[in-house]
Design a protein around this motif. Structure first.
Motif, PDB file in Angstrom:
ATOM      1  N   GLU A   1       0.829  -1.206   0.000  1.00 15.22           N
ATOM      2  CA  GLU A   1       0.000   0.000   0.000  1.00 15.22           C
ATOM      3  C   GLU A   1       0.865   1.259   0.000  1.00 15.22           C
ATOM      4  O   GLU A   1       0.572   2.225  -0.703  1.00 15.22           O
ATOM      5  CB  GLU A   1      -0.939  -0.003   1.216  1.00 15.22           C
ATOM      6  CG  GLU A   1      -1.866   1.188   1.262  1.00 15.22           C
ATOM      7  CD  GLU A   1      -2.750   1.360   0.032  1.00 15.22           C
ATOM      8  OE1 GLU A   1      -3.072   2.522  -0.299  1.00 15.22           O
ATOM      9  OE2 GLU A   1      -3.114   0.355  -0.613  1.00 15.22           O
ATOM     10  N   LYS A   2       1.947   1.265   0.769  1.00 12.07           N
ATOM     11  CA  LYS A   2       2.828   2.433   0.835  1.00 12.07           C
ATOM     12  C   LYS A   2       3.485   2.688  -0.520  1.00 12.07           C
ATOM     13  O   LYS A   2       3.515   3.831  -0.992  1.00 12.07           O
ATOM     14  CB  LYS A   2       3.894   2.240   1.917  1.00 12.07           C
ATOM     15  CG  LYS A   2       4.877   3.382   2.031  1.00 12.07           C
ATOM     16  CD  LYS A   2       4.215   4.703   2.364  1.00 12.07           C
ATOM     17  CE  LYS A   2       4.069   4.898   3.836  1.00 12.07           C
ATOM     18  NZ  LYS A   2       3.562   6.231   4.191  1.00 12.07           N
TER      19      LYS A   2
ATOM     20  N   GLN B   1       0.897   4.189  -2.833  1.00 15.48           N
ATOM     21  CA  GLN B   1       0.659   5.600  -2.500  1.00 15.48           C
ATOM     22  C   GLN B   1       1.817   6.473  -2.974  1.00 15.48           C
ATOM     23  O   GLN B   1       1.601   7.569  -3.505  1.00 15.48           O
ATOM     24  CB  GLN B   1       0.492   5.771  -0.989  1.00 15.48           C
ATOM     25  CG  GLN B   1      -0.772   5.200  -0.431  1.00 15.48           C
ATOM     26  CD  GLN B   1      -0.786   5.229   1.094  1.00 15.48           C
ATOM     27  OE1 GLN B   1       0.191   5.609   1.739  1.00 15.48           O
ATOM     28  NE2 GLN B   1      -1.900   4.810   1.672  1.00 15.48           N
ATOM     29  N   CYS B   2       3.030   5.994  -2.777  1.00 15.08           N
ATOM     30  CA  CYS B   2       4.220   6.761  -3.173  1.00 15.08           C
ATOM     31  C   CYS B   2       4.261   6.967  -4.681  1.00 15.08           C
ATOM     32  O   CYS B   2       4.474   8.089  -5.157  1.00 15.08           O
ATOM     33  CB  CYS B   2       5.491   6.046  -2.727  1.00 15.08           C
ATOM     34  SG  CYS B   2       5.716   5.913  -0.946  1.00 15.08           S
TER      35      CYS B   2
ATOM     36  N   ARG C   1       0.291  10.069  -3.856  1.00 15.12           N
ATOM     37  CA  ARG C   1      -0.661  10.354  -2.770  1.00 15.12           C
ATOM     38  C   ARG C   1       0.024  10.526  -1.424  1.00 15.12           C
ATOM     39  O   ARG C   1      -0.619  10.886  -0.455  1.00 15.12           O
ATOM     40  CB  ARG C   1      -1.700   9.238  -2.676  1.00 15.12           C
ATOM     41  CG  ARG C   1      -2.620   9.179  -3.893  1.00 15.12           C
ATOM     42  CD  ARG C   1      -3.737   8.176  -3.704  1.00 15.12           C
ATOM     43  NE  ARG C   1      -3.231   6.813  -3.818  1.00 15.12           N
ATOM     44  CZ  ARG C   1      -3.518   5.824  -2.962  1.00 15.12           C
ATOM     45  NH1 ARG C   1      -4.295   6.031  -1.928  1.00 15.12           N
ATOM     46  NH2 ARG C   1      -3.024   4.617  -3.143  1.00 15.12           N
ATOM     47  N   ASP C   2       1.318  10.262  -1.364  1.00 17.73           N
ATOM     48  CA  ASP C   2       2.077  10.384  -0.124  1.00 17.73           C
ATOM     49  C   ASP C   2       3.379  11.103  -0.462  1.00 17.73           C
ATOM     50  O   ASP C   2       4.046  10.753  -1.430  1.00 17.73           O
ATOM     51  CB  ASP C   2       2.362   8.992   0.446  1.00 17.73           C
ATOM     52  CG  ASP C   2       2.988   9.012   1.827  1.00 17.73           C
ATOM     53  OD1 ASP C   2       3.702   9.987   2.153  1.00 17.73           O
ATOM     54  OD2 ASP C   2       2.793   8.044   2.572  1.00 17.73           O
ATOM     55  N   VAL C   3       3.705  12.113   0.307  1.00 16.48           N
ATOM     56  CA  VAL C   3       4.917  12.896   0.028  1.00 16.48           C
ATOM     57  C   VAL C   3       5.912  12.821   1.189  1.00 16.48           C
ATOM     58  O   VAL C   3       6.766  13.684   1.325  1.00 16.48           O
ATOM     59  CB  VAL C   3       4.582  14.377  -0.298  1.00 16.48           C
ATOM     60  CG1 VAL C   3       3.811  14.469  -1.592  1.00 16.48           C
ATOM     61  CG2 VAL C   3       3.811  15.016   0.844  1.00 16.48           C
ATOM     62  N   SER C   4       5.823  11.777   1.999  1.00 16.81           N
ATOM     63  CA  SER C   4       6.746  11.605   3.117  1.00 16.81           C
ATOM     64  C   SER C   4       8.160  11.344   2.597  1.00 16.81           C
ATOM     65  O   SER C   4       8.364  11.045   1.419  1.00 16.81           O
ATOM     66  CB  SER C   4       6.284  10.440   3.997  1.00 16.81           C
ATOM     67  OG  SER C   4       6.282   9.238   3.258  1.00 16.81           O
TER      68      SER C   4
ATOM     69  N   CYS D   1       8.702   8.106   0.892  1.00 18.03           N
ATOM     70  CA  CYS D   1       8.159   8.050  -0.467  1.00 18.03           C
ATOM     71  C   CYS D   1       9.103   8.683  -1.481  1.00 18.03           C
ATOM     72  O   CYS D   1       9.195   8.221  -2.613  1.00 18.03           O
ATOM     73  CB  CYS D   1       6.776   8.691  -0.529  1.00 18.03           C
ATOM     74  SG  CYS D   1       5.494   7.562   0.052  1.00 18.03           S
TER      75      CYS D   1
ATOM     76  N   SER E   1       6.769  14.539   8.656  1.00 20.09           N
ATOM     77  CA  SER E   1       6.624  13.157   9.098  1.00 20.09           C
ATOM     78  C   SER E   1       7.760  12.307   8.583  1.00 20.09           C
ATOM     79  O   SER E   1       8.423  12.633   7.609  1.00 20.09           O
ATOM     80  CB  SER E   1       5.291  12.588   8.609  1.00 20.09           C
ATOM     81  OG  SER E   1       5.335  12.408   7.212  1.00 20.09           O
TER      82      SER E   1
ATOM     83  N   GLY F   1       7.229   9.019   7.699  1.00 15.24           N
ATOM     84  CA  GLY F   1       6.697   8.047   6.765  1.00 15.24           C
ATOM     85  C   GLY F   1       6.860   6.703   7.229  1.00 15.24           C
ATOM     86  O   GLY F   1       7.135   5.725   6.971  1.00 15.24           O
TER      87      GLY F   1
END
Length: 141
Positions: free
Chosen positions: A21-22, A25-26, A30-33, A36, A139, A141
């Motif tokens: 899932e991570k 998202q990366c 959808r995720d900018v941690s 990612c 964050s 991540g």
């Protein structure tokens, strides 16, 4: 002495689900941690989603341990098919090598870059990103 959590197949399955899932998202943005940004960078070099997922699961399960400059021990995870308790990854002259290369199917792992190396690559880049982050910089991540 207690066995590490990655000897529990349910824990490993959960880590793989979360890694899947991570990574999704990366790669979809959808995720900018910070993790990612590392995942996207590695995907640009090695565009294999399953390799990233398994490497991220190994990293998340805390199997990567730096032994010395340019040398890491990656704990083996039986549920991921590891037959040995640990593998050693070295980074020398701009190239990674893993002791799994000398084990069964090592020729295949060498040609496709093993997930032990993927975990080390994630750990190295994640450390570099967090080392230079200003205080309170978001964050992890």
């Amino acid at each position: 002495m207690r066995r590490p959590e990655y000897y529990n197949e349910k824990v490993v399955r959960l880590a793989l689900i979360m890694a899947r899932e991570k990574v999704k998202q990366c790669l979809e943005g959808r995720d900018v941690s910070s993790i990612c940004s590392v995942v996207r960078e590695l995907y640009d070099s090695v565009p294999r989603v399953s390799w990233l997922e398994r490497g991220l699961a190994r990293y998340a399960l805390r199997t990567v341990h730096q032994v010395s400059q340019g040398v890491w021990r990656v704990d083996g995870i039986p549920a991921l098919g590891d037959k040995h308790a640990s593998y050693f990854v070295t980074f020398r002259d701009g190239r990674y090598e893993c002791t799994c290369f000398s084990h069964t199917y090592g020729y295949s792992r060498r040609a496709r870059i093993c997930t032990h190396i993927a975990a080390v690559m994630l750990a190295r880049r994640q450390v570099k990103i967090t080392e230079y982050r200003p205080e309170g910089g978001g964050s992890e991540g």
